[in-house]
Design an enzyme around this catalytic site. Structure first.
Site, PDB file in Angstrom:
ATOM      1  N   GLU A 166       0.850  -1.196   0.000  1.00 14.72           N
ATOM      2  CA  GLU A 166       0.000   0.000   0.000  1.00 14.72           C
ATOM      3  C   GLU A 166       0.881   1.240   0.000  1.00 14.72           C
ATOM      4  O   GLU A 166       0.644   2.183  -0.737  1.00 14.72           O
ATOM      5  CB  GLU A 166      -0.933  -0.009   1.228  1.00 14.72           C
ATOM      6  CG  GLU A 166      -1.871   1.198   1.263  1.00 14.72           C
ATOM      7  CD  GLU A 166      -2.872   1.168   2.393  1.00 14.72           C
ATOM      8  OE1 GLU A 166      -3.178   0.078   2.924  1.00 14.72           O
ATOM      9  OE2 GLU A 166      -3.378   2.249   2.762  1.00 14.72           O
ATOM     10  N   ARG A 226      -7.086   3.088  13.390  1.00 14.10           N
ATOM     11  CA  ARG A 226      -8.024   1.968  13.226  1.00 14.10           C
ATOM     12  C   ARG A 226      -8.010   1.052  14.459  1.00 14.10           C
ATOM     13  O   ARG A 226      -9.010   0.426  14.782  1.00 14.10           O
ATOM     14  CB  ARG A 226      -7.756   1.187  11.935  1.00 14.10           C
ATOM     15  CG  ARG A 226      -8.945   0.372  11.479  1.00 14.10           C
ATOM     16  CD  ARG A 226      -8.702  -0.308  10.138  1.00 14.10           C
ATOM     17  NE  ARG A 226      -9.223   0.407   8.995  1.00 14.10           N
ATOM     18  CZ  ARG A 226     -10.496   0.407   8.585  1.00 14.10           C
ATOM     19  NH1 ARG A 226     -11.399  -0.292   9.249  1.00 14.10           N
ATOM     20  NH2 ARG A 226     -10.864   1.080   7.533  1.00 14.10           N
ATOM     21  N   GLU A 244     -10.668  -7.772   4.285  1.00 22.52           N
ATOM     22  CA  GLU A 244      -9.941  -7.842   5.553  1.00 22.52           C
ATOM     23  C   GLU A 244     -10.690  -8.540   6.698  1.00 22.52           C
ATOM     24  O   GLU A 244     -10.063  -9.243   7.495  1.00 22.52           O
ATOM     25  CB  GLU A 244      -9.561  -6.431   6.015  1.00 22.52           C
ATOM     26  CG  GLU A 244      -8.546  -5.756   5.125  1.00 22.52           C
ATOM     27  CD  GLU A 244      -8.421  -4.288   5.449  1.00 22.52           C
ATOM     28  OE1 GLU A 244      -9.342  -3.513   5.100  1.00 22.52           O
ATOM     29  OE2 GLU A 244      -7.421  -3.907   6.074  1.00 22.52           O
TER      30      GLU A 244
HETATM   31  N1  MTE Z   1      -6.483 -11.373  -1.119  1.00 17.75           N
HETATM   32  C1  MTE Z   1      -5.440 -11.774  -1.872  1.00 17.75           C
HETATM   33  N2  MTE Z   1      -5.547 -12.932  -2.542  1.00 17.75           N
HETATM   34  N3  MTE Z   1      -4.299 -11.053  -1.978  1.00 17.75           N
HETATM   35  C2  MTE Z   1      -4.135  -9.866  -1.288  1.00 17.75           C
HETATM   36  O1  MTE Z   1      -3.102  -9.227  -1.390  1.00 17.75           O
HETATM   37  N4  MTE Z   1      -5.154  -8.257   0.285  1.00 17.75           N
HETATM   38  C3  MTE Z   1      -6.121  -8.083   1.357  1.00 17.75           C
HETATM   39  C4  MTE Z   1      -7.517  -8.515   0.903  1.00 17.75           C
HETATM   40  N5  MTE Z   1      -7.460  -9.815   0.302  1.00 17.75           N
HETATM   41  C5  MTE Z   1      -5.222  -9.424  -0.456  1.00 17.75           C
HETATM   42  C6  MTE Z   1      -6.398 -10.219  -0.425  1.00 17.75           C
HETATM   43  C7  MTE Z   1      -6.200  -6.728   1.831  1.00 17.75           C
HETATM   44  S1  MTE Z   1      -5.067  -6.199   2.951  1.00 17.75           S
HETATM   45  C8  MTE Z   1      -7.173  -5.866   1.412  1.00 17.75           C
HETATM   46  S2  MTE Z   1      -7.294  -4.307   2.017  1.00 17.75           S
HETATM   47  C9  MTE Z   1      -8.167  -6.277   0.420  1.00 17.75           C
HETATM   48  O2  MTE Z   1      -7.971  -7.588  -0.055  1.00 17.75           O
HETATM   49  C10 MTE Z   1      -8.086  -5.296  -0.754  1.00 17.75           C
HETATM   50  O3  MTE Z   1      -8.970  -5.602  -1.751  1.00 17.75           O
HETATM   51  P1  MTE Z   1     -10.508  -5.156  -1.704  1.00 17.75           P
HETATM   52  O4  MTE Z   1     -10.516  -3.758  -1.231  1.00 17.75           O
HETATM   53  O5  MTE Z   1     -10.917  -5.344  -3.104  1.00 17.75           O
HETATM   54  O6  MTE Z   1     -11.166  -6.065  -0.742  1.00 17.75           O
HETATM   55  N1  LUZ Z   2      -5.423   2.238   4.549  1.00 19.11           N
HETATM   56  C1  LUZ Z   2      -5.684   3.504   4.823  1.00 19.11           C
HETATM   57  C2  LUZ Z   2      -6.159   1.243   5.065  1.00 19.11           C
HETATM   58  O1  LUZ Z   2      -4.971   4.387   4.351  1.00 19.11           O
HETATM   59  N2  LUZ Z   2      -6.726   3.806   5.605  1.00 19.11           N
HETATM   60  C3  LUZ Z   2      -7.517   2.864   6.160  1.00 19.11           C
HETATM   61  O2  LUZ Z   2      -8.454   3.185   6.874  1.00 19.11           O
HETATM   62  C4  LUZ Z   2      -7.219   1.525   5.898  1.00 19.11           C
HETATM   63  N3  LUZ Z   2      -7.938   0.548   6.436  1.00 19.11           N
HETATM   64  C5  LUZ Z   2      -7.628  -0.700   6.191  1.00 19.11           C
HETATM   65  C6  LUZ Z   2      -6.562  -0.985   5.373  1.00 19.11           C
HETATM   66  N4  LUZ Z   2      -5.838  -0.019   4.801  1.00 19.11           N
HETATM   67 MO1  MOS Z   3      -5.197  -3.749   3.087  1.00 21.22          MO
HETATM   68  S1  MOS Z   3      -4.166  -3.658   4.847  1.00 21.22           S
HETATM   69  O1  MOS Z   3      -6.071  -2.313   3.342  1.00 21.22           O
HETATM   70  O2  MOS Z   3      -4.044  -3.299   2.000  1.00 21.22           O
END
Ligand code: MTE
Ligand code: LUZ
Ligand code: MOS
Length: 756
Positions: free
Chosen positions: A230, A308, A710
């Protein structure tokens, strides 16, 4: 919504057709970059000698901070992180120089020839020590509801303790990397393995000293991010971009696993204190917690992660008096960063520890305490949001109904009464997770839709596919709005020149934000198509619908179909492209009061976790995880179930077997897969049963299908409590199975230990 069967991209992965960064065919003349980091966590650099390395055959150039053409700074929230160390090193793994060579091997050999002289400085690895020394990245923050100070007097039982959680390595299958090449007008085009294409673009522009329009970032897919990309993809992208910019050659870096593990930050370790008070009916009257977040050497995303933790400090429980404070502590670890759950799991672990502690001491079941305190419609969170569409109790009750928790418990008790060597344990883990970036201004997205003249559709969004199934969902959204076959829709790479100013793909909100932007874009084109069709059919736009690629007039089938309509519209000079935008409505947060309505909605769920502990060998098996999850109106079962299974296993790995170890000098010891163990096929639950809570979903979720990325990670927390469940006759507050050396004689009862 009708479940459209869209093939997921899994087949591409297992046949090797998916193109990850390291699969991109290299351009002729491509150079390879390798960062050099100093062997210390905190030191003054007194001398750096790269001359021998520079003379090594194949080495083209070695860059240091002196070569940065713009700003030597990559800090996003706070400008406190130099890209290259200048005179001081703050963590073991901080880049000091960048070797650029004609081959990876030459760079690896040359790196061994760099010498550095250091004047060592004191190293802090413990967040409490950092706090005591005043090493805070931002001032502490407190969320307050009611009045805990006066509430203790009304409590029948009060318990205090400490709960610590360690960090977690992201271990994305694809390591960090980037591939940059110079283009016309002194510009850079870069492929980056990032969740945040715009963050990479902004960081490169800053480091190079050029406007953002001279940096184009392109992302096809990631082999996993889990939060680790990120913010932390930006450094590597900036390094190769700088090299490409200076040398006018393509430059590539795909990190070696051990370099990646050593140089990147992880989930934040936390060390926390709690105080919890109950009335005689075991209703929680008051809860206080102090969180010490181990932020590492720079801010990175730590202030947001810390926030968070406060938002999720009370998990799924309605508590009238809450006072929670968090400290963002600067240490000499690599800057810790986003990791699935983003501080939420760390907060939830502490309240679950407090409840388990009370259950132990009073000889009552934790399950009963949890059940009595679940949130209800209208409960107020400590941050002022009034809970609506609350499914905490609905998930709990359905779990009980489907799986009969009393029966599971009595089966365990019967087993435990007979068995002396093996004991069974059960824990329930309810979850409540807020959906939206807690930083309100980040909650918007864009999508670019082209309907081509042959009726095929190309979609670009700001969202990044990282294995979570985003692209599959985006295909479904476009196909549903147009009512066309999903095979007509192609999702393009995520590219900052096509979709600009994106928030990172994070916070589980990617499908909601980008999907709604995509819906808006598609709907705008659809309105123009209906207008065109109405002219062709002597009707009005309101009478026109498209269903399964047929154009209907007043519900009646016509000769017109999707392809004919698109062809006609194009030759009638109708605009078949649109850029959709979406901003989450009704969310706000006032940091001066720490009150507001930061989340679009919450996701709920309840998991029952069953384990067997072998008390002789100290091993355990996870027999089953049976859960009810609040998917909303699920739009893709396969994708969502994959997210639950993956999240659960990632969470239980964190809680049980994964262990990050730094020595007191700040050197990472668990620096490879031989020393850092993640769950494998032998350690996953023998059974995972997932039931969907039947609901109509939430209007702010994409097609009422709730965010799922998540939240399921936090079911894994239940595994920890199942292993240490009181009924096994284990000592209170320690999961070691026998009273352990770590806790002997240090008031073990009040320490919830994560070491297994
Ligand atoms: N699933 C897979 N296969 N690979 C990933 O890197 N990242 C997770 C989750 N599931 C991830 C995953 C995280 S940290 C987040 S925030 C969400 O996917 C991001 O995707 P979304 O916002 O589409 O759910
Ligand atoms: N990233 C962010 C995040 O910048 N703000 C958020 O609130 C958050 N929450 C979950 C995962 N990534
Ligand atoms: Mo997920 S920790 O919001 O990339």
């Amino acid at each position: 919504m009708r479940q459209v069967l869209v093939p997921t991209r899994g087949a591409y992965h297992v046949t090797g057709k998916s193109v990850y960064l390291d699969d991109i065919p290299v351009q002729q003349g491509t150079l390879y970059a390798l960062p050099y980091d100093a062997p210390s966590a905190h030191a003054h650099i007194t001398k750096l000698d790269v001359s021998k390395a520079a003379a090594y055959p194949g080495v083209v150039r070695i860059l240091t901070y002196k070569d940065v053409t713009g700003e030597n700074q990559i800090g996003g929230i706070i400008p406190d992180e130099p890209l290259f160390a200048e005179h001081e090193i703050h963590f073991w793994g901080m880049p000091v120089a960048l070797i650029i060579a004609t081959s990876e091997d030459a760079a690896v050999q040359a790196r061994k020839l760099i010498t550095i002289e250091l004047e060592e400085l004191p190293v802090i690895t413990d967040p409490r020590e950092a706090r005591a020394k005043g090493e805070l990245i931002i001032p502490p923050r407190t969320f307050n509801l009611g009045d805990t100070t006066n509430a203790w007097a009304n409590c029948a039982h009060v318990f205090e303790g400490r709960a610590d959680t360690n960090g977690q390595e992201h271990l994305y299958i694809e390591t960090q990397g980037a591939y940059a090449y110079p283009t016309e007008h002194d510009s850079i085009r870069i492929a980056s393995s990032t969740q945040g294409p715009t963050a990479v673009q902004r960081t490169i522009a800053r480091v190079l000293g050029v406007p953002m329009h001279r940096v184009e970032v392109d992302v096809t897919r990631l082999g996993g991010g889990f939060g680790g990309k990120e913010d932390q993809a930006s450094a590597w992208a900036a390094l190769v971009a700088l090299a490409a910019f200076i040398l006018k050659k393509p430059v590539k870096l795909a990190m070696h696993r051990m370099d990646d593990m050593r140089m990147t930050g992880k989930r934040h370790p936390y060390s926390s204190d709690y105080k919890i008070g109950f009335d005689k009916d075991m209703k929680i009257v008051a809860y206080e917690a102090t969180f010490h977040q181990n932020a590492g050497a720079a801010a990175d995303l730590s202030p947001a992660v810390m926030e968070r933790t406060l938002f999720h400090a009370t998990n799924s429980y309605a508590i009238p008096n809450v006072h929670v404070t968090a400290y963002c502590c600067r240490t000499n670890l690599p800057p810790n960063t986003a990791f699935r759950g983003f501080g939420g799991p760390q907060g939830m672990f502490v309240i679950e520890s407090a409840i388990a502690h009370a259950a132990d001491k009073l000889g009552v079941s934790a399950r009963e305490i949890q059940r009595r305190n679940l949130m209800v419609e209208g409960s107020e969170f400590s941050y002022g949001q009034i809970a609506d569409h609350v499914n905490a109790k609905a998930c709990w009750d359905l779990t009980d109904q489907k799986f009969d928790l009393d029966k599971l418990q009595s089966q365990n008790n019967a087993f435990n009464a007979k068995s002396t060597t093996h004991k069974k344990g059960m824990a329930i883990m309810p979850i409540c997770f807020g959906i939206s970036f807690t930083n309100t201004p980040m909650n918007h997205a864009r999508a670019l839709v082209h309907v081509y003249q042959d009726g095929s559709v190309g979609v670009s969004t700001g969202g990044v596919e990282m294995g979570q199934g985003l692209n599959t969902k985006m295909v479904q959204v476009a196909a549903a709005v147009f009512s066309i076959d999903p095979s007509r829709v192609k999702i393009e790479s995520t590219n900052t020149s096509r979709v600009a100013n994106t928030s990172p793909s994070a916070a589980s909100a990617t499908a909601d934000l980008n999907g709604k932007a995509l819906e808006n874009g598609c709907n705008a084109i659809l309105a123009r198509l209906k207008e065109k069709a109405s002219r062709m059919l002597n009707s009005t736009p309101d009478e026109i619908t498209i269903a399964d690629e047929r154009v209907l007039n007043n519900g009646q089938r016509t000769d017109l179909d999707w392809k004919k309509l698109i062809h006609a519209a194009h030759w009638d000079r109708v605009n078949l492209s649109e850029s959709g935008h979406y901003a989450t409505p009704n969310i706000h947060f006032d940091k001066t009061k720490e009150k507001g309505h930061p989340f679009a909605y919450h996701v709920y769920g309840t998991a029952a976790v069953l384990v067997t502990v072998d008390c002789i060998r100290g091993t355990y098996a996870i027999d089953a995880v049976k859960l009810v999850h609040d998917f909303g109106k699920r739009m893709n079962d396969a994708v969502d179930i994959g997210q639950i299974e993956g999240g659960l296993v990632q969470g239980l790995g964190w809680m049980t077997m994964e262990e990050i170890v730094y020595n007191d000098k700040g050197k990472l010891l668990s620096n490879a897969l031989s020393t850092y163990k993640v769950p494998d096929i032998h350690s996953v639950p023998k059974e995972i049963t997932i039931e969907a809570l039947p609901t109509d979903g939430h209007p702010l979720a994409i097609r009422r299908s709730k965010a799922v990325g998540e939240p399921p990670l936090m079911y894994g927390i239940g595994v920890y409590f199942a292993i240490q469940e009181r009924d096994q006759g284990l000592p209170a507050g320690c999961a070691h199975g026998v009273r352990c050396a770590v806790h002997a004689g240090e008031g073990a009862d009040d320490v919830v230990c994560m070491t297994l």
